[in-house]
Design a protein around this motif. Structure first.
Motif: not given
Length: 274
Positions: A90-119
């Protein structure tokens, strides 16, 4: 920790959740424990007790949230027992539809991300909608990756066929990102870096929304408790500390692109060997 705010679980579902989060327990013992809880919270009305307990606890939690000014000031809004897949979606959908430049940022820090393929599809949409995406993963040849793998193998209850191989897991993440690149092309909005150090927390950020979880010995970070934070709050001690940690990791990491047009697996091995 075992109850969802929005939905009352059945007894068998609650038992399963309890077993996953805490420990194995037989149904008879679990039933007795529930009876004790009903007495403790004075759930005495006729009918099924579990929905009554759920309603009571949700009400108490809402009051607690409203009264606890401190946690709202530092931006902590919830603690999940494990990674809330749908909530981050849901948070990703909010970012995708946002018109605010400051909100258009996605960061992921992991050793490896088991759920990356889900997104993967949503990350593709992010790039198509001018969202900056930064992914930080462990360099799979690093000592840090080897230590983390050894710890997980030693302390998690897994048979030999399901043992985690961090090298293969990171490569699988890179293959997912390779597929994203195949769809959107080489985009300056997508940055991938690999680190050769020890991270402290797994971080998933989408705009003003952030989830953070520790790397514990006995389980993957996505299976640990998750701190849900809002970044734009009066007191930014926690949120800024986490963001600064991400930025420090980003600085010491090295850029890597799983380019579909080249054999990037050969490049992977020599990334830190200069």
């Amino acid at each position: 920790m075992c109850l969802d705010l929005d939905q009352t679980p059945g007894k068998s579902e609650l038992l399963k959740t309890y077993q996953e989060i805490y420990s194995s327990i037989e149904e008879e013992a679990f039933t007795q424990r529930l009876k004790n809880i009903y007495r403790k919270f004075e759930i005495t009305a006729k009918g099924h007790k579990l929905p009554q307990l759920h309603k009571y606890l949700v009400s108490q939690y809402a009051n607690y949230q409203n009264q606890d000014i401190f946690f709202s000031q530092i931006g902590m809004s919830y603690v999940y027992p494990k990674f809330p897949r749908d909530r981050f979606s849901q948070a990703l959908e909010t970012v995708i539809s946002s018109q605010t430049v400051a909100e258009k940022q996605v960061d992921i820090l992991q050793t490896f991300a088991p759920n990356l393929n889900d997104y993967s599809e949503q990350l593709t949409e992010c790039l198509q909608n001018q969202v900056q995406v930064r992914i930080l993963l462990a360099w799979p040849y690093s000592q840090a990756a080897k230590i983390r793998e050894a710890v997980l193998r030693k302390y998690t209850n897994q048979d030999s066929t399901n043992r985690i191989n961090i090298f293969h897991a990171v490569v699988a993440n890179l293959e997912t990102l390779e597929q994203v690149i195949q769809v959107v092309g080489k985009s300056p909005l997508l940055e991938i870096r690999l680190y050769d150090t020890l991270p402290s927390l797994a971080i998933y950020r989408a705009g003003d929304y952030l989830l953070a979880a520790p790397f514990l010995h006995g389980s993957l970070a996505i299976n640990n408790f998750q701190l849900e934070l809002k970044l734009n709050t009066p007191d930014r001690l926690i949120s800024e500390t986490l963001q600064q940690d991400f930025e420090l990791m980003w600085q010491v990491a090295r850029r890597f692109t799983p380019d579909p047009q080249r054999n990037w697996r050969n490049d992977l091995k020599i990334l830190f060997t200069d």
